[in-house]
Design a protein around this motif. Structure first.
Motif, mmCIF file in Angstrom:
data_model
loop_
_atom_site.group_PDB
_atom_site.id
_atom_site.type_symbol
_atom_site.label_atom_id
_atom_site.label_comp_id
_atom_site.label_asym_id
_atom_site.label_seq_id
_atom_site.Cartn_x
_atom_site.Cartn_y
_atom_site.Cartn_z
ATOM 1 N N SER A 60 90.903 11.201 46.953
ATOM 2 C CA SER A 60 90.726 10.395 45.562
ATOM 3 C C SER A 60 90.170 9.210 46.150
ATOM 4 N N VAL A 61 89.496 8.348 45.747
ATOM 5 C CA VAL A 61 88.878 7.525 46.767
ATOM 6 C C VAL A 61 88.948 6.045 45.354
ATOM 7 N N ARG A 62 88.822 5.238 45.908
ATOM 8 C CA ARG A 62 89.240 3.404 44.827
ATOM 9 C C ARG A 62 87.949 3.269 45.773
ATOM 10 N N ARG A 63 86.724 2.656 44.612
ATOM 11 C CA ARG A 63 85.851 1.228 44.833
ATOM 12 C C ARG A 63 85.470 -0.123 43.793
ATOM 13 N N VAL A 64 85.056 -0.804 44.299
ATOM 14 C CA VAL A 64 85.103 -1.884 43.384
ATOM 15 C C VAL A 64 83.612 -1.836 42.659
ATOM 16 N N VAL A 65 84.296 -1.848 41.010
ATOM 17 C CA VAL A 65 82.608 -2.154 40.694
ATOM 18 C C VAL A 65 83.007 -3.842 39.866
ATOM 19 N N ASP A 66 81.376 -4.020 39.025
ATOM 20 C CA ASP A 66 81.138 -5.201 38.343
ATOM 21 C C ASP A 66 81.314 -4.321 36.999
ATOM 22 N N ALA A 67 81.871 -5.339 35.905
ATOM 23 C CA ALA A 67 82.019 -5.282 34.489
ATOM 24 C C ALA A 67 81.425 -6.160 34.054
ATOM 25 N N PRO A 68 80.124 -6.155 32.697
ATOM 26 C CA PRO A 68 79.878 -7.248 32.814
ATOM 27 C C PRO A 68 80.476 -7.355 31.601
ATOM 28 N N GLY A 69 80.450 -9.267 32.060
ATOM 29 C CA GLY A 69 81.816 -9.904 31.076
ATOM 30 C C GLY A 69 82.944 -10.108 31.736
ATOM 31 N N GLU A 70 83.739 -9.168 33.185
ATOM 32 C CA GLU A 70 85.130 -8.777 33.576
ATOM 33 C C GLU A 70 85.519 -8.957 34.888
ATOM 34 N N GLY A 71 84.196 -9.109 35.771
ATOM 35 C CA GLY A 71 83.760 -9.475 36.491
ATOM 36 C C GLY A 71 84.168 -8.230 37.550
ATOM 37 N N ALA A 72 84.415 -8.420 39.415
ATOM 38 C CA ALA A 72 85.106 -6.797 39.613
ATOM 39 C C ALA A 72 86.567 -6.126 39.063
ATOM 40 N N LYS A 73 86.111 -5.380 39.222
ATOM 41 C CA LYS A 73 87.299 -4.039 39.395
ATOM 42 C C LYS A 73 87.593 -2.358 39.967
ATOM 43 N N PHE A 74 88.750 -1.928 40.115
ATOM 44 C CA PHE A 74 89.400 -0.856 40.776
ATOM 45 C C PHE A 74 88.246 0.434 39.964
ATOM 46 N N THR A 75 87.703 1.321 40.326
ATOM 47 C CA THR A 75 87.744 2.782 39.731
ATOM 48 C C THR A 75 88.522 3.556 40.386
ATOM 49 N N ASP A 76 88.706 4.797 40.004
ATOM 50 C CA ASP A 76 89.475 5.351 41.049
ATOM 51 C C ASP A 76 88.846 6.846 40.585
ATOM 52 N N THR A 77 88.611 7.570 41.415
ATOM 53 C CA THR A 77 88.345 9.016 41.087
ATOM 54 C C THR A 77 88.632 9.912 42.190
ATOM 55 N N VAL A 78 89.146 11.306 41.816
ATOM 56 C CA VAL A 78 89.981 12.156 42.101
ATOM 57 C C VAL A 78 89.004 13.971 41.942
ATOM 58 N N GLY A 79 88.800 14.543 43.012
ATOM 59 C CA GLY A 79 87.474 15.328 42.742
ATOM 60 C C GLY A 79 87.950 16.034 44.206
#
Length: 333
Positions: free
Chosen positions: A23-42
């Motif tokens: 399970s990993v968490r990364r930071v991504v830039d969402a247009p109009g929202e700034g940076a946010k976290f996204t989790d991926t499991v696999g």
């Protein structure tokens, strides 16, 4: 999802964990929202040149820049299902394959190359249950040649989402230029509740062979040649069901196929004419076939449904079927 150690986010995943579920968490830039976290499991299928590849339960391969990681850890295998019979991926892979037997096949190490004149990918794809006995690139070259000699596209069938499935192979196929065309769910359930459904089965007729009327409703081929009949008739104990239509052409209102194999009953080819839908005919066909399978000693049920078939998935939800794993067909570029 807990990633912290002493209140701090930590990346505890390393390249040494390739092949493990993470399970990993990364930071991504969402247009109009700034940076946010996204989790991926696999399953972590690779970590090269600063890029991770994680193959999820659905078979999607997610590429993640190492520099974007803020947390990560190895996690236990996916939790066991809460309903349905106990079953391993290996058992179900063999049972489902026996329900769609090819006209010809050949072993390549532990891989089985299957062909049936192009009728259904399940009988015209490689079943890779082990080591092909060659480096992957050479094995895939052999696969391409074998299918090319038969005038068929080369497919490899893989699975994801359960213990012992083939996330690493999915990622490796993509690295070699193969592309996923179709994904489907393998669902399982206890058989008795399907046979006990409160539905009218009096109009359902069962037989050991598909007649011309049954074939006229099954719209998966242009001409039902000998290869089609051989595949449809394959399996340890095969049953066909139909509900007569009310038109002059003799085309059934609904059909289905069931293959009984030890404790398992597999349901497939359940089709209802558009003008006869929402009358419970699919349920009636499956209930009648379930009762036949129960009489033969089966106790568990399986079926395959494409991931984008919302109507069928909703029906199977109501009947108690739960997803065990997913399978995918990768085609050579």
């Amino acid at each position: 999802m807990e990633f912290t150690m002493g209140g701090r986010l930590e990346v505890r995943t390393t390249p040494a964990d390739v092949g493990k579920r993470v399970s990993v968490r990364r930071v991504v830039d969402a247009p109009g929202e700034g940076a946010k976290f996204t989790d991926t499991v696999g399953v972590l299928t690779s970590w090269d040149n600063g890029v991770l590849s994680v193959t999820t339960r659905s078979g999607e391969s997610v590429r993640i820049a190492e520099s974007s990681l803020v947390a990560g850890k190895v996690v236990p295998p996916a939790p066991a299902r809460r309903r349905g019979p106990a079953a391993s991926f290996g058992e179900l892979a063999l049972v489902t394959a026996r329900a769609w037997q090819p006209v010809e096949s050949e072993l390549l190490g532990d891989w089985r190359l299957r062909a049936a004149g192009g009728f259904t990918r399940r009988a015209n794809s490689v079943l890779p249950l082990g080591d092909p006995g060659l480096p992957l690139g050479e094995a895939l070259g052999t696969v391409r040649r074998w299918y090319g000699e038969r005038g068929l596209p080369a497919y490899v069938q893989t699975a994801t989402g359960a213990e012992g499935t083939q996330e690493r192979l999915c990622a490796d196929l993509e690295e070699h230029g193969w592309r996923r065309e179709v994904s489907a769910e393998v669902r399982i359930a206890a058989l008795a509740p399907v046979g006990d459904l409160d539905t009218d089965v009096s109009a359902v007729r069962t037989s050991r062979q598909p007649d011309g009327a049954w074939l006229s409703r099954y719209q998966r081929f242009e001409t039902p040649g000998p290869h089609v009949l051989k595949v449809l008739g394959s399996g340890p104990s095969v049953w066909f069901a139909s509900v007569p239509g009310d038109g002059p052409a003799g085309v059934p209102a609904a059909i289905g196929r069931c293959v009984v194999d030890g404790r398992w009953a597999g349901f497939m080819a359940v089709e209802v004419g558009p003008e006869h839908r929402r009358r419970g005919l699919a349920t009636a066909v499956m209930t009648a076939l379930a009762r036949t399978a129960l009489d033969e000693g089966a106790s568990a049920a399986w079926l395959q449904v494409e991931s984008d078939n919302e109507g069928a998935r909703a029906l199977y939800d109501r009947m108690g079927f739960a997803t065990h794993h997913r399978y995918h067909h990768f085609r050579s570029a």
